[in-house]
Structures are given as structure tokens and as C-alpha cells.
Design a protein around this motif. Structure first.
Motif, PDB file in Angstrom:
ATOM      1  N   PHE A 135     -24.852 -53.235   7.459  1.00  0.00           N
ATOM      2  CA  PHE A 135     -24.943 -52.313   8.599  1.00  0.00           C
ATOM      3  C   PHE A 135     -23.590 -51.651   8.758  1.00  0.00           C
ATOM      4  N   GLU A 136     -23.557 -50.508   9.437  1.00  0.00           N
ATOM      5  CA  GLU A 136     -22.341 -49.700   9.541  1.00  0.00           C
ATOM      6  C   GLU A 136     -21.475 -50.182  10.701  1.00  0.00           C
ATOM      7  N   ALA A 137     -20.516 -51.013  10.375  1.00  0.00           N
ATOM      8  CA  ALA A 137     -19.720 -51.685  11.410  1.00  0.00           C
ATOM      9  C   ALA A 137     -18.775 -50.740  12.141  1.00  0.00           C
ATOM     10  N   SER A 138     -18.473 -49.580  11.547  1.00  0.00           N
ATOM     11  CA  SER A 138     -17.580 -48.632  12.231  1.00  0.00           C
ATOM     12  C   SER A 138     -18.345 -47.707  13.172  1.00  0.00           C
ATOM     13  N   THR A 139     -19.655 -47.812  13.191  1.00  0.00           N
ATOM     14  CA  THR A 139     -20.457 -47.002  14.114  1.00  0.00           C
ATOM     15  C   THR A 139     -21.258 -47.886  15.066  1.00  0.00           C
ATOM     16  N   ALA A 140     -21.847 -48.954  14.552  1.00  0.00           N
ATOM     17  CA  ALA A 140     -22.667 -49.833  15.402  1.00  0.00           C
ATOM     18  C   ALA A 140     -21.811 -50.419  16.514  1.00  0.00           C
ATOM     19  N   THR A 141     -22.321 -50.382  17.742  1.00  0.00           N
ATOM     20  CA  THR A 141     -21.571 -50.988  18.841  1.00  0.00           C
ATOM     21  C   THR A 141     -21.827 -52.496  18.877  1.00  0.00           C
ATOM     22  N   VAL A 142     -20.946 -53.179  19.561  1.00  0.00           N
ATOM     23  CA  VAL A 142     -21.084 -54.621  19.718  1.00  0.00           C
ATOM     24  C   VAL A 142     -22.393 -54.939  20.430  1.00  0.00           C
ATOM     25  N   ALA A 143     -22.743 -54.164  21.448  1.00  0.00           N
ATOM     26  CA  ALA A 143     -23.981 -54.413  22.192  1.00  0.00           C
ATOM     27  C   ALA A 143     -25.197 -54.282  21.273  1.00  0.00           C
ATOM     28  N   PHE A 144     -25.205 -53.252  20.433  1.00  0.00           N
ATOM     29  CA  PHE A 144     -26.321 -53.069  19.498  1.00  0.00           C
ATOM     30  C   PHE A 144     -26.370 -54.221  18.500  1.00  0.00           C
ATOM     31  N   TYR A 145     -25.223 -54.585  17.964  1.00  0.00           N
ATOM     32  CA  TYR A 145     -25.157 -55.664  16.976  1.00  0.00           C
ATOM     33  C   TYR A 145     -25.682 -56.971  17.569  1.00  0.00           C
TER      34      TYR A 145
ATOM     35  N   PHE B 126     -26.669 -60.170   8.637  1.00  0.00           N
ATOM     36  CA  PHE B 126     -26.197 -58.781   8.666  1.00  0.00           C
ATOM     37  C   PHE B 126     -24.716 -58.731   8.306  1.00  0.00           C
ATOM     38  N   ILE B 127     -24.408 -57.933   7.294  1.00  0.00           N
ATOM     39  CA  ILE B 127     -23.059 -57.865   6.755  1.00  0.00           C
ATOM     40  C   ILE B 127     -22.376 -56.589   7.260  1.00  0.00           C
ATOM     41  N   ALA B 128     -21.215 -56.748   7.914  1.00  0.00           N
ATOM     42  CA  ALA B 128     -20.451 -55.591   8.395  1.00  0.00           C
ATOM     43  C   ALA B 128     -19.913 -54.826   7.198  1.00  0.00           C
ATOM     44  N   ARG B 129     -20.318 -53.565   7.059  1.00  0.00           N
ATOM     45  CA  ARG B 129     -19.873 -52.746   5.943  1.00  0.00           C
ATOM     46  C   ARG B 129     -19.098 -51.558   6.494  1.00  0.00           C
ATOM     47  N   ASP B 130     -18.198 -51.043   5.680  1.00  0.00           N
ATOM     48  CA  ASP B 130     -17.345 -49.954   6.137  1.00  0.00           C
ATOM     49  C   ASP B 130     -17.316 -48.834   5.102  1.00  0.00           C
ATOM     50  N   LYS B 131     -17.708 -47.638   5.507  1.00  0.00           N
ATOM     51  CA  LYS B 131     -17.504 -46.426   4.722  1.00  0.00           C
ATOM     52  C   LYS B 131     -18.277 -46.356   3.404  1.00  0.00           C
ATOM     53  N   ASP B 132     -19.370 -47.090   3.264  1.00  0.00           N
ATOM     54  CA  ASP B 132     -20.138 -46.968   2.018  1.00  0.00           C
ATOM     55  C   ASP B 132     -20.685 -45.561   1.848  1.00  0.00           C
ATOM     56  N   VAL B 133     -21.292 -45.019   2.904  1.00  0.00           N
ATOM     57  CA  VAL B 133     -21.855 -43.668   2.803  1.00  0.00           C
ATOM     58  C   VAL B 133     -20.729 -42.639   2.855  1.00  0.00           C
ATOM     59  N   GLU B 134     -19.733 -42.902   3.693  1.00  0.00           N
ATOM     60  CA  GLU B 134     -18.597 -41.971   3.789  1.00  0.00           C
ATOM     61  C   GLU B 134     -17.943 -41.781   2.419  1.00  0.00           C
ATOM     62  N   ARG B 135     -17.888 -42.852   1.628  1.00  0.00           N
ATOM     63  CA  ARG B 135     -17.279 -42.727   0.302  1.00  0.00           C
ATOM     64  C   ARG B 135     -18.134 -41.829  -0.606  1.00  0.00           C
TER      65      ARG B 135
ATOM     66  N   PHE C 203     -14.090 -52.414  15.301  1.00  0.00           N
ATOM     67  CA  PHE C 203     -12.982 -52.501  16.246  1.00  0.00           C
ATOM     68  C   PHE C 203     -12.910 -53.889  16.870  1.00  0.00           C
ATOM     69  N   TYR C 204     -14.053 -54.414  17.251  1.00  0.00           N
ATOM     70  CA  TYR C 204     -14.097 -55.737  17.887  1.00  0.00           C
ATOM     71  C   TYR C 204     -13.572 -56.814  16.934  1.00  0.00           C
ATOM     72  N   ASN C 205     -13.959 -56.711  15.668  1.00  0.00           N
ATOM     73  CA  ASN C 205     -13.470 -57.704  14.709  1.00  0.00           C
ATOM     74  C   ASN C 205     -11.950 -57.646  14.573  1.00  0.00           C
ATOM     75  N   SER C 206     -11.387 -56.441  14.581  1.00  0.00           N
ATOM     76  CA  SER C 206      -9.922 -56.321  14.541  1.00  0.00           C
ATOM     77  C   SER C 206      -9.313 -56.907  15.808  1.00  0.00           C
ATOM     78  N   LEU C 207      -9.957 -56.623  16.924  1.00  0.00           N
ATOM     79  CA  LEU C 207      -9.434 -57.055  18.223  1.00  0.00           C
ATOM     80  C   LEU C 207      -9.354 -58.579  18.297  1.00  0.00           C
ATOM     81  N   ILE C 208     -10.426 -59.251  17.939  1.00  0.00           N
ATOM     82  CA  ILE C 208     -10.390 -60.715  18.062  1.00  0.00           C
ATOM     83  C   ILE C 208      -9.518 -61.320  16.962  1.00  0.00           C
ATOM     84  N   GLY C 209      -9.355 -60.598  15.839  1.00  0.00           N
ATOM     85  CA  GLY C 209      -8.418 -61.060  14.819  1.00  0.00           C
ATOM     86  C   GLY C 209      -6.984 -60.994  15.314  1.00  0.00           C
ATOM     87  N   GLU C 210      -6.671 -59.949  16.058  1.00  0.00           N
ATOM     88  CA  GLU C 210      -5.305 -59.738  16.557  1.00  0.00           C
ATOM     89  C   GLU C 210      -4.987 -60.662  17.729  1.00  0.00           C
ATOM     90  N   PHE C 211      -5.988 -60.971  18.548  1.00  0.00           N
ATOM     91  CA  PHE C 211      -5.743 -61.758  19.767  1.00  0.00           C
ATOM     92  C   PHE C 211      -6.631 -63.002  19.820  1.00  0.00           C
TER      93      PHE C 211
END
Lengths: 373, 373
Positions: A105-115, A127-136, B114-122
């Protein structure tokens, strides 16, 4: 149309196979559009091991049929939740041959509440947090995308030329912004790429100045305009800085000398960077060429941002040129080159063009402006 | 200015005290603006037990000083991360008297990455996913906000009137949209509230139609326009549906009879709902009044969306009127009332006004249009 989108989905499937994902939930509307051709929002895309299905609602039912007839669609009925729709898609063997074990799932767009709702609904799926797969994938433009960006740039320039031909001395920064954005629409733009910047004199020293309702063009010596049109889902992004009639004709020779000097330095940095762009060169190396040129001229402290960024479906499409960008340029990337010198209290000069990385170098897509110097 | 924002922050501090939070990280730019008066983006707000600090970057340094001089600000230097800036703020006793134990964050805006970075940092802080704490404060408008929304609505109406006075028969839906958005800007709008809807005939049956480049006004019988201006951070949102000159003069009497009938039913539903609005009434009850009126007239299957929504800094500011909205109306809420009947293949009629809940009932803020019927 459908063929390009299918090729993009195949690109994502290769990433899924490589990384052992048997499902992928796309939630960024820009990526949903990129992978399907559907231009609405509030819709998700499920990519299962057997097929692809768009999860949407009744507002978009007709639009989906029109824009991406080859993609499956599930339309949320009133009272049904999006996650309920996703469950139906995941348990339909037309899309997923079995319940996936590991889904991206797109971890840079999905909100914590949705997740949190997602993992609550599907405890059986990891569910695996993925980053920029489509952006790449989006970094490399296909021929249709190159044509769309050319068109968006052409519209941007048409609007700017019409503005220069019609602007009156009474115009404030806000007036010029409003006229420019209207003229881009009249030239075929669907929308603006981003809120246009129009800045007079000292305000041009703020790289992201918000247009003001005070101050008339006839009282300004210089203007900086940063603008772009959006058309068919793709954007242009340009900046020009120029002396006004007052700046050219009245006032001090010292002022004009300074403007010309700073302009020349920025233009040389811009041209030197563009001359070095070709596949295989690192982005930080291109940034350094422009930065070194500005530093050598004594203005190193007055260029505080990166040299440029990728453009595409959004104006900041991917990283681009900065002192810390280690990525290499590849053919069919499109990026801005936009060095600037910002002198607090005096003004700022930025020159921004959009370039396409070609087999052997690059093509400047935005060079038909009348006032490049 | 600063007093209102301080009162809002005090409202959030009461929630924090009630729920045992000794810190709160605000990441939604709309909420950052609401709590500080700062209108830039890409900035976070840290609310510690001892003070409030805005975390931003050099682009916004001057703007912050201008817009919210009473709020502390930390400006990210090049190479510093936002989380590094947050660490400096959290360990500064001017803002947090000690490292917080439990800090709230906005789970409906913060991304998983963002949340994953946040809890990693603090790792020493327990971050609590919170939902709608600031949004709930935003539901009740203060006098400055009511005045700003009145102004945004006035500009919306001025733009619409100018459009009706100047539209030509050749205009497509896109042309009318472009003119309307330009005319709102000329009437003082900073921006549009949302992409305007202009729909002719059968396209008006799509509640979220995207304006088309085909088809001229002179060939249409009816038009639906849903639009609004944004000014000083607040929005208006209106819809009008009307017969064109062709619709009024040529074509069948049967068509006009149908239009008039549907219009009258929608208007009666609209008026009945507005007449019932006052503090203490549940939102679903208001929705039901309009829905029942439309159902009683035989069009129950053709009104597929909620009756209205809260407006404010954004066009969907809070829930508002729907069949499942159990919230009670409170004084100084501002909401849309927008019943509609959409007949596939024929067209759609929606009438939307913005109302302010007063002590004893409500005030329609948008009733000076010339063509309310």
C-alpha cells in the motif's frame, strides 16, 4: 489509450513479483489516474494477482466506463463502505486468485486513520508500507506523456505572451495573476499547474511570493512570473524575470546595470546546466554546475533552492536537481532547470525552462519565449 | 487577529487536558492556519504544555512574522529535517516543560510514512492517533469567520451575476466555467472554493459533472452551475439551475412544464429544510424533511446525495445534513442546503444556499440572486 495504462500496470506488476507482493492497493488519485486513465478522485485501485479493479462510487460510474473500459470497476452503493468494496474485490477470483498474503500500500499517501481501518478489516493480510513504486515508473515519460507536456507548455507560453501583450500599468500582482490564469484557460488550459507567482521588485526576492493586491506595474522596475498550465492531466512550469518599461527607461543606470549583471549570471548558470544534461549524469552534478557558476560570480549566498524538479502529472513529479540528489538522469525524464538569485530588498531573478532528456542530451521544451534575455 | 487564534488554541488545550495529552502535533495545513493565522503550507504546529511553535522553512520566514507574530517559529535550515526541528522544539522548555509522555497527532491527515518516521525519531513519546479535534472546533464560527464567509458568498454572487450578464450563446460549459472563475477573481476572490461545475441538459443529471468543451449554450435548454469563491481563507458554495433562452422560448411546452414541476419540488424541499433549521435539531431530521418532500412528490429515487455540508476554510468543512448524521445543529454553524433531483438523460436541478444557524433559527447568507426561481 488503454495500452499505455496497461503497460504501466505491467511495470508495477514486475515490482510486485520481484518483492513478493500478491496484491497492491493504490490510494493516491494521481497514481490511480496514471495506471488506469480514469481522471476522477475519491477512488482506489486494487491490483490483485489475477486482475485490476477500480473501487469508486456512483458519481463516477459513467466516467469510468468512458475513460477506462478495460479496467474492472466496483461501484459503492449507498451505505456500503470502501473497505467493504475492497473485500468484495479481494474475494473475487477475477481479481485475486486467493486471499493475498502480502499486499503493498502507498505509505506516503495513506493516512494513519485509513491504515488502521484497513488492517482492522483485513487481519489476514500483511499490508506492506511501500514508497514511490508508481512514482518511480512515472519518472520516465512515454510518448503520449511527452506530447501532453509539450502541449501544456505551449498553452503556458501562449497565455504568457497574451499577458505581456495586454497588461496595463495599473495592474497589481493579483491582477496579472488573474489575467494570466484566465488567458491560459482561453489558450486551452484545463487548469493551472500551481498557484502562479507574480512578484514586483523586492517581493521577487521571496522565491514563493504570494501575489499582492497593492502596488501597480507602472511603479515597478522588475517583475518575476512563475506559472504553468495543466492540460489533459499534465503540467508545464516556467519562470521569466524582466525589466518593466519603467525599469528600462527611467530610474538609475546603476539599477539597470545590476539587473543585467544578475540576469546574465542566472542565464549562464541555466545554460551551463542544460548543456550538461544527458542520460547517465547524476542530478547533483547538474545542480553543482549551476551552483558553481553562481558562486563564482559572487552570488553563492543568494541561490537557496534546488536547481529543478521533475514535472509530469504534478508540478513536483519527482526529485530532480539538488545538491543531495544522487539519482542518474534517464532518457524521457522531463525536468525544470531554474536557477535564481534573490537579493533581499532589491528583487530576484529566476529563469526556468522545462527540458526533456533525450538519447544524447536534452531538448528544451519551452524556448520560444520572446524575452529570454 | 491574534486573539481569535489564541482562543482557538485554548479550545484545543482544553481537549488536551481532558484527555491527558501533554503535546499535540498539528500537520493539516488548514488546521495550522486556523490555529495560528499563518496561511502558508508545508509547516507543522507543535502545541506543548508550555507554548506553541510553528515548524517551517526559510520560504515562509517573513510571512510568519507578518501573519502570526505571537506564535513561536522554528525555521528549518538547509540540511535539517522537520523531525530534527520538532526535536529542538520539544526539548525547548519554552514550549514543553518536559518531554511529553502522550502526544496527540492528526491521524486523518498524517501519512503512514510520516508516522513511522515520527515514532522512529521519538520512541520515548507515545503518539496517540486523534481524529477531528480541531475540525470540531472549526464547526462553530466566530464573528470574524462569519464575516469572511459572508464576503466569500458576496463575491461568489457578484461573479455569477456578471456571468449571467455577459454569457454568449456560443459558450461551452468550459467557457462558462472559465468566465465565471475569472469574474469571481475580478470581484475580489482569491481563488475558487472548488472546481466549478457547469452542466447543460442531460449532463446536469451527473451531480459532479466535469465541464465539457463540446456543446454551446444556445443549443441547451437548461444549465446547472455549482460554484463558489474563496477569500481570506474562507469559502462560499452555491448552486443554481435555470432554463436558458432556448429552454424558455422554443421547444416543447411539455419540457417547460416538467422543468417547472421539478424546480418547484426542489425549491419546496429546500425551503422546508431551511425553515426547520435551528440550534438543537438533529442534522438527519433536516435531511429527512427535504428527502420526504422529494419522495412525496414521486422523485425519491432521484436525490442520491446528502442534503448539505458544513462550509468554512474548506468547502466540505464538516459533515452536515445526511440521512445518517446524528449531530445536533449549534449556533454559528454555517452549512449548505442543496436538495436536487437528477433525471438521467433529461437533466438535473439543484438549488444550493448557505445558511448560518442563529440563536432561534437560521439566516440564509446567499439569497440575493436574481433567479431564485
Amino acid at each position: 489509450m488503454g495500452d499505455r495504462e496497461r503497460a504501466r500496470r505491467e511495470g508495477l506488476r514486475r515490482v510486485m513479483e520481484r518483492d513478493g507482493l500478491d496484491g497492491y492497493l493504490i490510494v493516491d488519485p494521481v497514481n490511480v489516474s496514471y495506471l488506469t486513465g480514469f481522471n476522477g478522485d475519491d477512488s482506489f485501485l486494487w491490483i490483485g494477482d489475477a486482475g485490476t479493479i477500480l473501487l469508486s462510487d456512483t458519481r463516477f460510474e459513467e466516467q469510468i466506463k468512458e475513460e477506462c473500459p478495460d479496467v474492472g470497476a466496483a461501484i459503492r452503493s449507498s451505505g456500503q463502505s470502501t473497505l467493504g468494496l475492497l473485500r468484495a474485490a479481494i474475494t473475487d477470483t477475477a481479481y485475486s486468485s486467493r486471499i493475498p498474503k502480502k499486499a503493498g500500500f502507498e505509505a506516503s499517501t495513506a493516512t494513519v486513520a485509513f491504515y488502521n481501518s484497513l488492517i482492522g478489516e483485513f487481519p489476514e493480510i500483511e499490508f506492506i508500507a511501500r514508497d514511490k513504486d508508481v512514482e518511480r515508473l512515472r519518472e520516465i515519460k512515454d510518448e503520449g506523456e511527452v506530447a501532453a507536456i509539450r502541449k501544456a507548455i505551449e498553452i503556458s507560453i501562449d497565455g504568457y505572451r497574451a499577458l505581456k501583450a495586454s497588461a496595463t500599468g495599473e495592474a497589481t500582482e493579483v491582477d496579472l495573476r488573474d489575467e494570466l490564469e484566465y488567458l491560459m484557460r482561453k489558450s486551452g488550459g484545463d487548469d493551472v499547474s500551481f498557484p502562479s507567482i507574480v512578484a514586483y521588485d523586492a517581493r521577487a526576492a521571496l522565491p514563493h511570493a504570494i501575489p499582492s493586491r497593492g502596488g501597480a506595474l507602472k511603479d515597478a522596475n522588475m517583475v518575476l512570473i512563475d506559472w504553468g498550465a495543466k492540460r489533459d492531466g499534465y503540467v508545464g512550469d516556467l519562470t521569466r524575470s524582466f525589466l518593466t518599461e519603467k525599469g528600462r527607461s527611467s530610474g538609475s543606470a546603476e539599477y539597470r546595470r545590476k539587473f543585467d549583471e544578475v540576469f546574465r549570471i542566472v542565464l549562464e548558470a541555466h545554460d551551463a546546466a542544460i548543456a550538461a544534461i544527458k542520460p547517465g549524469v547524476r542530478c547533483d552534478a547538474i545542480d553543482r554546475i549551476a551552483r558553481d557558476a553562481i558562486r563564482a560570480a559572487g552570488y553563492g549566498d543568494y541561490f537557496g533552492h534546488g536547481l529543478g524538479h521533475g514535472i509530469g502529472r504534478v508540478v513536483h513529479d519527482f526529485g530532480g536537481f539538488s545538491p543531495s540528489a544522487s539519482a542518474e538522469l534517464r532518457r524521457n525524464m522531463i525536468l525544470t532547470v531554474e536557477p535564481g538569485i534573490y537579493l533581499p530588498g532589491w528583487g530576484g531573478i529566476r529563469i526556468e525552462d522545462d527540458v526533456l532528456v533525450t538519447e544524447t542530451g536534452c531538448e528544451v521544451l519551452s524556448s520560444r519565449l520572446p524575452d529570454d534575455e
